[in-house]
Structure formats: structure tokens, C-alpha cells
Scaffold this active site. Structure first.
Site, short mmCIF file in Angstrom:
data_model
loop_
_atom_site.label_atom_id
_atom_site.label_comp_id
_atom_site.label_asym_id
_atom_site.label_seq_id
_atom_site.Cartn_x
_atom_site.Cartn_y
_atom_site.Cartn_z
N GLU B 84 72.71 -34.40 -21.77
CA GLU B 84 74.02 -34.40 -21.12
C GLU B 84 74.98 -35.38 -21.79
O GLU B 84 76.14 -35.08 -22.01
CB GLU B 84 73.88 -34.73 -19.63
CG GLU B 84 73.24 -33.61 -18.80
CD GLU B 84 71.72 -33.58 -18.88
OE1 GLU B 84 71.12 -34.55 -19.40
OE2 GLU B 84 71.12 -32.58 -18.44
N PRO B 113 74.07 -39.39 -16.71
CA PRO B 113 74.05 -39.82 -18.12
C PRO B 113 75.41 -39.73 -18.80
O PRO B 113 75.62 -40.39 -19.82
CB PRO B 113 73.06 -38.84 -18.79
CG PRO B 113 72.33 -38.18 -17.70
CD PRO B 113 73.14 -38.28 -16.46
N HIS B 153 69.76 -31.93 -6.93
CA HIS B 153 70.49 -30.68 -7.13
C HIS B 153 71.49 -30.44 -6.01
O HIS B 153 71.98 -29.33 -5.84
CB HIS B 153 69.52 -29.49 -7.19
CG HIS B 153 68.68 -29.43 -8.42
ND1 HIS B 153 67.77 -30.40 -8.75
CD2 HIS B 153 68.62 -28.51 -9.42
CE1 HIS B 153 67.17 -30.06 -9.88
NE2 HIS B 153 67.67 -28.93 -10.31
#
Lengths: 369, 349
Positions: B84, B113, B153
Site C-alpha cells: 500500500e 501504511p 475490514h
């Protein structure tokens, strides 16, 4: 780059590399692999029946799931990924816990007081730096007590090697010469991305050189090769000789998770090619040839594996629902005013909601993914 | 959800004629609407490229980029390594070079990140280079919970981005706005975080024109007029709020629902105009409460409309704990009932 292979796909063993395992140990490894596969297949069906949340299957990776933790002692540490049912089972974590966790209940990932196997890490590679910290702690303790060190087994996949966490973690492990074994389960696919999208280098194991550590690639569907390489790495780590990167070249036979459809991005021919290299089939062929195993024993194991799995499903499904306010409990050692206030508000809200008839129904929920 | 007819459209002068362009309107869900917006911008402007994990062959895990690689090729729809920070860092460079990268970060929980690149570079490239270098980049990511997903998530990290100077943050609540806003985000001269509420990716359908249009960044929308309370929300929570407003309407309490659509910069004018009329405000969000968007909006209302208020602003939010695993998520995210309670609290004051 060194590559280790012991068993061929017909289960014939390289005579120079006879397994360093007793027959009962080989049978035990086989039992762990077969039972893990059986659990995996059951978990997939449970998800399809709406009895389990999203699940990440291990089928095809039983050799790299079972052999590395098999090399550990109880006092050693294991830091797994989310694809870890076989590794947990090998470490004595019951399947029941795995089902409870993937059923959306944090209690399934609770680490028992005498256990040093961490909960699954969902965010790719993010476990590597803290696994390194655990190994650092183990090294300091061993130095202080003048004993051999506990070791840390840290799992990740091919995709994880692309992340900064991988570089920073392995670099620390090299610089501080830490007692850690990095097992890269290279299962060829990071969801839809082939391993060629993760590195232009011919192997993942060669990256060990740039961190000043030992590195080896093994046939990851060959349980004896995985065992031999990890056992050597564990012994080196315990003796204070530093970390090792073990690349297990294997294959994810199933989808990335139950939310994925691998047929969108890879061919049936490729899957069929890898099915011929099935780690369970190879070990069974070896055991039959060596007269360590019989079809009668296979039948017995098969029904025992079913019993273990069915019992786990029953226990998990009978496990009482979590208390709604339990998610506040472990935010801090001492809960601050805002968390306490919010917990009280939810408790009162739920009490009131129970006593009212006109409760507004919950929103329609979405679908994952 | 009513057809959002209140949307103000800006004039669009396409460089090239788009083959998809027509005057027809189709019922699309949010996934299809973003997909259509991306496709039309890629047809219009060959500087637009899409990159991320699984966006090419697989069409994205939610299928938002479905079919784009087939149409535009592997050099414009790029499956990247799993990284990422790398995806967003490289996008910043691509944008500085003159391209229009649209990066996908697969899940909200995988955004952390990228903060190094967002905070240290994307948000300050324009100011530190005194305008010489700019970052016309879009980062798309799903947003929010209630989809029975695994850990990490179901996050609502909008406040981290809105807090970062130099970053715009957008989140549509319906397919029409989704298409119009993704186009605006791509054309914007500065970095835009584009959140897609995953709970309503497929459950909300609405008529979406095939022709080009934009929904301007920085404009909220009143999606239900009312006079007693102003209810402010964004993303999937707008639908929870519309249900709450409909419920209270039966008790003759008329709630005005404001869909922010852009979280940075906030449409202060629309917020203050509404609150000045109703005298009461409730903010509903999935994110934890402390230092959140709700905190900022509440502070702005109290600072600038104190004398118009008949009650303190109420925040209905997620709790200040990590998002729980899915068995308990329905207790964590505000539902219609909790929003209704929040509204009653301001009315009783």
C-alpha cells in the site's frame, strides 16, 4: 540459491537425505496434515452453508503448515498469518477456537496463559516487526539467564515480502542476530497476483543474503524438506547463530478466502498440475513404500479425523454468544472516563431496548466482499 | 432513497467525444456507478491510470474496476505488488510527473501504511514546492462496517485524512453522487481520498445518467428537508438517518437530513444554514467518537451558530474501542434506534 528437495512426487526419498524423524513422528505429522485438510474442507462447507464467516483455506499447504511448528517446543513462539489452521492445530490450538474466531467472535483468538501462539494477523506482513521484537526479548532473556534461547517462528506469504514491514523486520533480525525463523509460504498467488508480480528475483529466499542471514528455498509440498530446513533453522536460532529465511514453495489449492473466486484469474490446468504434487499424497506414498502405514490405518485415521472435526463444529456452534458490552473491556488496563461512559450508555440502551416494543429494526446489512 | 435532483452540475467540456456517452439513464448500484465514472474519465483523458492490488485481471475484490484492464490495457490498469505504501508513494510521483493516478487500497483497514506518504508528501507537496509540484491523485478505498467482514475490514478512518492538511476527503452515499464525485476527484488538482461505503455497494440502486456530469467537491446536499432537527451524516449512515427521519415523521417530528458528501473541506454554509433554521443538530457516524469528524462539526456549529441553538449538538457514533469482530458489530455501529434516541435527546433539552 540453495533448494532442498527430499521426497519426489512418487514419495521416493533421496537416500542422502533420510528424514531425521522416528516412524511414530512421521505418522503423527501425517495425522496432523490429514486432519487439517479435513478441517479445511469442513470450514469451507460451513461458510457456504452460512454457518461460518469468511475463512482462508490452507488446502495444499499442509506440509508448510505442520512441519515448522512441529519443530518448536512449547516454550517457543509462533506468529502466524490468517491462513493458519494447520499450524494452530499442530501447536495444540483446538479447531473449535478457529471456528469461533472466523465466526466473528474475538474469544476464538484468545491466547491461553500457557500458550505462545499469537492470534491471526489479518493485515499483510504487519506481524513481522513485532515477531522480531518477541525474538529480541527472547534473546535478552537467554543472555540474562545464561540459557539457550526460546525461538520465534514467524509466518508470512509471498505477497508479504513486497511490504516495508518485511524489509524492516528482517533487517532488524539480521542486525541484532535474533533467534527467529521466517517461514515464507510462497503459495504462488496473492489473491489474483502471481508471484512474478511480487519480485523480479528468481526466489524469495535469496533476499536473506541482503539481510546477512541464512536463506533456503525448499519444496514446500515435501514435508521432509520443510522439516529438515526448519529444524536446522530452529537449532541455529536456539544456539544464538541468528535468523533464517525459509521459503516454502507451495500452492494454494483453494480460493484466497471463501469470498474469492480463483477461477477468475488462474487456469484449471495449473491447479491440476499442483494437485499432482499434493503434500499429503506424497507422504502417504512414502509411508506405504516404507511399510510405515497401511490402508487399514488410513481408514481408521479418516474416521478419527472426521470425529475431531465434527466435535469441534459442535462445540463451536454450542458456544454461547458474546456479551455485547465485552468489546469495551480490554481497551486499556484501566478504562478511561469516555470508555466507561460509553459502556454504561450501551448497557442502558440495551436494557431499554429489551423492554420496548417499538424498537426500530436494524438496517439491512451489506455483503462481504 | 429519492433521486438526488438537488445536485448542482458543473459545465463539462470533454476533450474527446466519449463512445459511451449518451443521453440515457440507467439504474446502477454504487459499484457500477464508480466503474462507469472511471471508464469515462479514462476514455476522456489518457493521463488517467488505475493501479492497486487485484484491480486488473480480477477487477478489484468488489469488482469496481471490472473490465477496465480489458478496455484500457495493462499499462493503464496496473496490478501492483502487495504494497500500500508503494502504491500511494508511486502514485504521488506519477501525479507529480503529470499523470492522473487513481490508486485503489483494497480495504479501509489497509490504509495505515499509506499515512507516511500522505502526511509527509501528498498533503504538502504543493506547499513545500511553493506550487511547483502538485499531486492530482485519487486514492479510492472501501469504507465502514456491517458486512460481516474479518478484522480490519470495517474501519472508518476518515478523520485521520481530514485532519491532514492538504488532503481532500470525499464519500458518496448513492450511485449518482458516486459517479459525479469520482469524476470531480480525478479532475481535482489536489490529492483526494475517495471513500466508498461498502455496506451499500450493491444494496442501493439509483438512476445514473450515462452522459458526463460532475458533482462538485465541497458541496453537501439536503437529502430530506425538515424543520425541527438537522441530522448530519455521510456514506452508508445517510441511509440509516433517512430511516430515522421517516420513523420520526410519523410522530410529526420533521428531521432535515444533510448528506455531507465531502468531509474535507466541509460545506460549512449548508450546515450552518440548516442548523440556523432548525436550532438543533445531531451528527451520526460509524467512526469512534473522540477527535472525529463529528467532533469538528460540533465545534464549528457551537463556534458559529451558538445563539441559534436550542440544544447542544448531539453526536451518535461508534465507540472509542477497536471495531469489534462481526458478531458484535451491530452493537458498535449506530443503528436507526440509536439515531432516533439522539434526536429525542436534542428535542427534550
Amino acid at each position: 540459491m540453495e533448494r532442498l528437495e527430499v521426497l519426489d512426487c512418487e514419495g521416493r526419498c533421496d537416500p542422502a537425505l533420510k528424514p531425521q524423524l522416528r516412524p511414530d513422528q512421521i505418522r503423527e505429522i501425517y495425522r496432523l496434515m490429514v486432519t487439517s485438510r479435513r478441517f479445511d474442507e469442513k470450514a469451507f462447507r460451513l461458510q457456504r452453508q452460512g454457518r461460518l464467516g469468511t475463512y482462508a483455506p490452507i488446502s495444499g499447504q499442509e506440509a508448510s503448515q505442520v512441519a515448522p511448528p512441529y519443530c518448536l517446543q512449547k516454550s517457543d513462539w509462533m506468529v502466524p498469518t490468517y491462513r493458519s489452521a494447520g499450524a494452530y492445530y499442530t501447536r495444540g490450538v483446538p479447531f473449535k477456537n478457529i471456528l469461533i474466531y472466523w465466526g466473528g467472535d474475538a474469544r476464538g483468538a484468545r491466547v491461553a496463559p500457557d500458550q505462545r501462539d499469537l492470534f491471526p494477523t489479518i493485515c499483510i506482513a504487519t506481524q513481522i516487526p513485532f515477531a522480531v521484537g518477541l525474538a529480541w526479548g527472547a534473546k535478552l532473556k537467554a543472555q540474562k539467564e545464561k540459557k539457550t534461547s526460546e525461538v520465534v517462528l514467524c509466518y508470512f506469504g509471498d505477497g508479504a515480502t513486497s511490504k516495508a514491514d518485511f524489509h524492516e523486520g528482517l533487517n532488524f533480525a539480521g542486525v541484532f542476530r535474533l533467534p527467529i525463523i521466517f517461514v515464507c509460504e510462497n503459495n504462488q498467488w496473492a489473491i489474483s497476483l502471481p508471484r512474478s508480480r511480487q519480485t523480479a528475483a528468481p526466489t524469495f529466499s535469496q533476499r536473506a543474503f541482503s539481510y546477512g542471514m541464512e536463506g533456503i528455498q525448499v519444496d514446500g509440498n515435501d514435508v521432509f524438506a520443510v522439516h529438515r530446513a526448519t529444524q536446522a533453522a530452529v537449532e541455529r536460532a536456539r544456539a544464538g547463530k541468528g535468523p533464517t529465511l525459509v521459503e516454502c514453495e507451495t500452492y494454494r489449492l483453494g480460493d484466497h478466502t471463501t469470498a474469492d473466486d480463483a477461477s477468475r484469474y488462474r487456469s484449471a490446468e495449473e491447479v491440476a498440475r499442483w494437485q499432482k504434487l499434493d503434500p499429503i499424497v506424497r507422504l502417504k506414498k512414502y509411508m506405504l513404500q516404507e511399510r510405515l502405514w497401511s490402508e487399514a490405518e488410513e481408514t481408521k485415521l479418516s474416521s478419527e479425523a472426521d470425529l475431531v472435526v465434527e466435535a469441534a463444529v459442535e462445540e463451536a456452534e454450542a458456544f454461547a454468544a458474546p456479551n455485547p458490552v465485552s468489546f469495551f473491556d480490554h481497551t486499556f488496563a484501566e478504562l478511561p472516563w469516555n470508555v466507561l461512559e460509553q459502556r454504561k450508555a450501551l448497557e442502558e440502551y440495551l436494557k431499554e431496548k429489551d423492554s420496548r416494543k417499538d424498537t426500530v429494526i436494524l438496517d439491512k446489512e451489506g455483503r462481504f466482499p | 432513497m429519492k433521486d438526488p435532483v438537488l445536485v448542482k452540475e458543473s459545465a463539462v467540456h470533454p476533450k474527446k467525444t466519449s463512445p459511451v456517452e449518451s443521453s440515457s439513464t440507467k439504474d446502477l448500484n454504487l459499484v457500477q456507478a464508480v466503474n462507469l465514472g472511471l471508464r469515462q474519465e479514462m476514455q476522456r483523458d489518457d493521463r488517467v491510470i488505475v493501479l492497486g492490488e487485484d484491480v486488473g485481471v480480477n477487477g478489484g475484490v468488489f469488482r469496481v474496476t471490472e473490465g477496465l484492464q480489458k478496455e484500457f490495457g495493462e499499462s493503464r490498469v496496473v496490478d501492483t505488488p502487495l504494497a500500500e505504501l508503494g502504491i500511494v508513494g508511486a502514485s504521488i510521483g506519477l501525479a507529480m510527473y503529470g499523470l492522473r493516478p487513481v490508486a485503489e487500497i483494497q480495504f479501509d483497514g489497509f490504509l495505515p501504511p499509506i499515512f507516511d506518504q500522505i502526511i509527509s508528501h501528498a498533503g504538502r507537496m504543493r506547499s513545500r514546492s511553493l506550487g511547483r509540484f502538485t499531486v492530482p491523485m485519487v486514492v479510492r478505498s472501501p469504507h465502514g462496517g456491517l458486512v460481516h467482514a474479518p478484522e480490519h475490514h470495517s474501519e472508518s478512518p476518515e478523520a485521520y485524512f481530514a485532519h491532514t492538511p492538504g488532503i481532500k476527503v470525499v464519500i458518496p452515499s448513492n450511485p449518482y453522487d458516486a459517479k459525479g464525485l469520482i469524476v470531480s476527484a480525478i479532475r481535482d488538482p489536489d490529492p483526494v481520498i475517495f471513500f466508498e461505503p461498502k455496506r451499500i455497494y450493491r444494496s442501493v440502486k439509483a438512476p445514473v445518467p450515462q452522459r458526463e456530469y460532475t458533482v462538485p467537491i465541497g458541496q453537501a446536499q439536503v437529502v430530506r428537508p425538515g424543520k425541527e432537527v438537522t441530522l448530519i451524516a455521510w456514506g452508508a449512515m445517510v441511509h440509516t438517518c433517512l430511516q430515522a427521519a421517516a420513523y420520526l415523521s410519523e410522530e410529526h417530528v420533521e428531521v432535515e437530513v444533510v448528506d455531507l458528501r465531502t468531509l474535507a473541506p466541509l460545506d460549512l454554509e449548508t450546515i450552518l444554514e440548516s442548523v440556523s433554521r432548525t436550532g438543533r443538530a445531531v451528527i451520526a457516524q460509524e467512526a469512534p467518537r473522540t477527535c472525529s469528524l463529528g467532533s469538528e462539526i460540533s465545534a464549528l456549529i457551537h463556534e458559529r451558530a451558538l445563539l441559534k441553538l436550542q440544544a447542544p449538538v448531539v453526536r451518535v457514533t461508534g465507540y472509542d474501542v477497536p471495531t469489534p469482530l462481526y458478531k458484535l458489530e451491530k452493537y458498535y455501529f449506530p443503528d436507526v434506534d440509536r439515531v432516533v434516541r439522539g434526536i429525542r435527546e436534542t428535542l427534550k433539552f
